[in-house]
Design a protein around this motif. Structure first.
Motif, PDB file in Angstrom:
ATOM      1  N   ASP A  23       0.808  -1.218   0.000  1.00  0.00           N
ATOM      2  CA  ASP A  23       0.000   0.000   0.000  1.00  0.00           C
ATOM      3  C   ASP A  23       0.842   1.268   0.000  1.00  0.00           C
ATOM      4  O   ASP A  23       0.420   2.294  -0.535  1.00  0.00           O
ATOM      5  CB  ASP A  23      -0.944   0.008   1.206  1.00  0.00           C
ATOM      6  CG  ASP A  23      -2.299  -0.603   0.889  1.00  0.00           C
ATOM      7  OD1 ASP A  23      -2.636  -0.734  -0.305  1.00  0.00           O
ATOM      8  OD2 ASP A  23      -3.034  -0.951   1.830  1.00  0.00           O
ATOM      9  N   SER A  35      -8.313  -5.023   3.042  1.00  0.00           N
ATOM     10  CA  SER A  35      -8.301  -3.568   2.936  1.00  0.00           C
ATOM     11  C   SER A  35      -7.152  -3.031   2.088  1.00  0.00           C
ATOM     12  O   SER A  35      -6.952  -1.815   2.018  1.00  0.00           O
ATOM     13  CB  SER A  35      -8.251  -2.933   4.334  1.00  0.00           C
ATOM     14  OG  SER A  35      -7.033  -3.248   4.989  1.00  0.00           O
ATOM     15  N   THR A  90      -5.368  -1.466  -0.823  1.00  0.00           N
ATOM     16  CA  THR A  90      -5.972  -0.535  -1.784  1.00  0.00           C
ATOM     17  C   THR A  90      -5.706  -0.910  -3.240  1.00  0.00           C
ATOM     18  O   THR A  90      -6.416  -0.446  -4.131  1.00  0.00           O
ATOM     19  CB  THR A  90      -5.453   0.888  -1.550  1.00  0.00           C
ATOM     20  OG1 THR A  90      -4.030   0.914  -1.719  1.00  0.00           O
ATOM     21  CG2 THR A  90      -5.810   1.358  -0.148  1.00  0.00           C
ATOM     22  N   MET A 148      -7.780   2.269  -8.118  1.00  0.00           N
ATOM     23  CA  MET A 148      -7.947   2.143  -6.668  1.00  0.00           C
ATOM     24  C   MET A 148      -9.345   2.561  -6.221  1.00  0.00           C
ATOM     25  O   MET A 148      -9.932   1.952  -5.319  1.00  0.00           O
ATOM     26  CB  MET A 148      -6.871   2.947  -5.949  1.00  0.00           C
ATOM     27  CG  MET A 148      -5.491   2.309  -6.057  1.00  0.00           C
ATOM     28  SD  MET A 148      -4.243   3.032  -4.933  1.00  0.00           S
ATOM     29  CE  MET A 148      -4.027   4.631  -5.689  1.00  0.00           C
ATOM     30  N   LYS A 175     -11.765  -0.350  -7.031  1.00  0.00           N
ATOM     31  CA  LYS A 175     -11.694  -1.435  -6.037  1.00  0.00           C
ATOM     32  C   LYS A 175     -12.360  -1.013  -4.732  1.00  0.00           C
ATOM     33  O   LYS A 175     -13.166  -1.763  -4.165  1.00  0.00           O
ATOM     34  CB  LYS A 175     -10.245  -1.841  -5.786  1.00  0.00           C
ATOM     35  CG  LYS A 175     -10.132  -2.855  -4.642  1.00  0.00           C
ATOM     36  CD  LYS A 175      -8.743  -3.402  -4.430  1.00  0.00           C
ATOM     37  CE  LYS A 175      -8.724  -4.348  -3.238  1.00  0.00           C
ATOM     38  NZ  LYS A 175      -7.437  -5.033  -3.037  1.00  0.00           N
ATOM     39  N   LYS A 176     -12.033   0.182  -4.254  1.00  0.00           N
ATOM     40  CA  LYS A 176     -12.598   0.643  -2.993  1.00  0.00           C
ATOM     41  C   LYS A 176     -14.115   0.738  -3.067  1.00  0.00           C
ATOM     42  O   LYS A 176     -14.831   0.369  -2.130  1.00  0.00           O
ATOM     43  CB  LYS A 176     -12.017   2.002  -2.618  1.00  0.00           C
ATOM     44  CG  LYS A 176     -12.469   2.504  -1.253  1.00  0.00           C
ATOM     45  CD  LYS A 176     -11.785   3.813  -0.880  1.00  0.00           C
ATOM     46  CE  LYS A 176     -12.238   4.299   0.495  1.00  0.00           C
ATOM     47  NZ  LYS A 176     -11.584   5.588   0.861  1.00  0.00           N
ATOM     48  N   SER A 177     -14.639   1.180  -4.213  1.00  0.00           N
ATOM     49  CA  SER A 177     -16.091   1.301  -4.383  1.00  0.00           C
ATOM     50  C   SER A 177     -16.769  -0.059  -4.304  1.00  0.00           C
ATOM     51  O   SER A 177     -17.805  -0.215  -3.642  1.00  0.00           O
ATOM     52  CB  SER A 177     -16.413   1.953  -5.732  1.00  0.00           C
ATOM     53  OG  SER A 177     -15.956   3.277  -5.778  1.00  0.00           O
ATOM     54  N   THR A 207     -16.583  -1.409  -0.706  1.00  0.00           N
ATOM     55  CA  THR A 207     -17.448  -0.635   0.192  1.00  0.00           C
ATOM     56  C   THR A 207     -18.911  -0.981  -0.026  1.00  0.00           C
ATOM     57  O   THR A 207     -19.685  -1.135   0.931  1.00  0.00           O
ATOM     58  CB  THR A 207     -17.229   0.868  -0.027  1.00  0.00           C
ATOM     59  OG1 THR A 207     -15.861   1.192   0.246  1.00  0.00           O
ATOM     60  CG2 THR A 207     -18.122   1.696   0.893  1.00  0.00           C
ATOM     61  N   ILE A 260     -16.249   8.497  -3.345  1.00  0.00           N
ATOM     62  CA  ILE A 260     -14.898   7.970  -3.531  1.00  0.00           C
ATOM     63  C   ILE A 260     -14.307   8.441  -4.850  1.00  0.00           C
ATOM     64  O   ILE A 260     -13.130   8.778  -4.944  1.00  0.00           O
ATOM     65  CB  ILE A 260     -14.912   6.430  -3.463  1.00  0.00           C
ATOM     66  CG1 ILE A 260     -15.213   5.971  -2.035  1.00  0.00           C
ATOM     67  CG2 ILE A 260     -13.588   5.833  -3.954  1.00  0.00           C
ATOM     68  CD1 ILE A 260     -15.521   4.492  -1.925  1.00  0.00           C
TER      69      ILE A 260
END
Length: 260
Positions: free
Chosen positions: A44, A96, A98, A208, A211-213, A216, A232
């Motif tokens: 990360d 988690s 990223t 990134m 992926k985070k979306s 989440t 995001i």
């Protein structure tokens, strides 16, 4: 305790993590688990890394899970359960990360091996192999398996956690858990490398945020997930790269991403 048996290298924007304990079917030692925990922070924070390939030394098994022999030795010698010595027993830090993680599974995968695969973002399997959640057969548990409810049908998952039996890779691909099944180990690695370089060459902020979306939204649900995904992505749309992508398309050239 056994040595970690984890190899790590970064080349051309792709980090490669290799489980290298073929004599123990690439089972995870305490040192190996703790080394993986450290590596996710390194991934990360290293600006060179755009994506990750997680693979294993070829031995017929991608990962057999926790090293049960070591675990039994620890209990006998120290009087403690092996999980008390692992910094992140259920590998939640991996979830988690990223940056995208591609699991290049070079053989069978069970227990902790299944956990590593589900915590990855894209999965490539080897033909004629099997995967499973085998903890019920050895008196252990699989709380880490809960995210699979969003990855495969509940009846199939229930069968896996209750019986402890492994499932054919083709069946796992049929329900969408595995992205690709390749004929041999070289093809598994080649597929992973092709995907990794494609992801590497995309706009890093967009990758990134994507992926985070997705991660989440799984936790929040659809409506709240869409709203959070918009938040995001706000910094992505406001970035220099958002303008660079359009300009490069207009000028017929490859984008020069700045990550800003």
């Amino acid at each position: 305790m056994e040595e970690a048996g984890i190899e790590y290298e970064v080349m051309d924007g792709v980090a490669k993590i290799t489980l290298n304990r073929p004599a123990r079917r690439n089972a995870l030692s305490v040192a190996g688990c703790n080394r993986l925990f450290e590596l996710w922070d390194e991934v990360d924070t290293d600006p060179r890394v755009k994506t990750v390939i997680l693979t294993a030394a070829p031995c017929g098994t991608f990962c057999a899970g926790m090293d049960l022999k070591e675990a039994a030795d620890i209990k006998q010698a120290q009087g403690v359960d092996v999980l008390t010595l692992i910094r992140d027993p259920f590998h939640q830090r991996m979830r988690s990360v990223t940056k995208p993680i591609i699991a290049a599974m070079t053989g069978h995968f069970s227990a902790g091996g299944m956990m590593l695969s589900l915590n990855s973002d894209i999965r490539i399997g080897l033909a004629n192999t099997r995967g499973g959640i085998t903890e019920a057969k050895v008196g252990r548990g699989s709380p880490w398996a809960v995210p699979l409810l969003w990855m495969m049908p509940q009846p199939m998952l229930m069968e896996m956690v209750l019986t402890g039996e492994t499932v054919e890779i083709d069946r796992l691909q049929a329900v969408g858990f595995v992205n690709y099944v390749e004929a041999d180990v070289d093809a598994v690695i080649a597929r992973a490398e092709k995907l990794a370089t494609t992801i590497r060459d995309n706009a890093p902020l967009s990758v990134m945020a994507a992926k985070k979306s997705m991660m989440t939204a799984v936790s929040l649900g659809c409506d709240a997930g869409v709203a959070e995904a918009a938040s995001i992505h706000r910094s992505v749309y406001e970035s220099d790269d958002a303008q660079e992508g359009m300009l490069a398309f207009k000028e017929g050239r490859k984008p020069r991403w700045s990550g800003r």
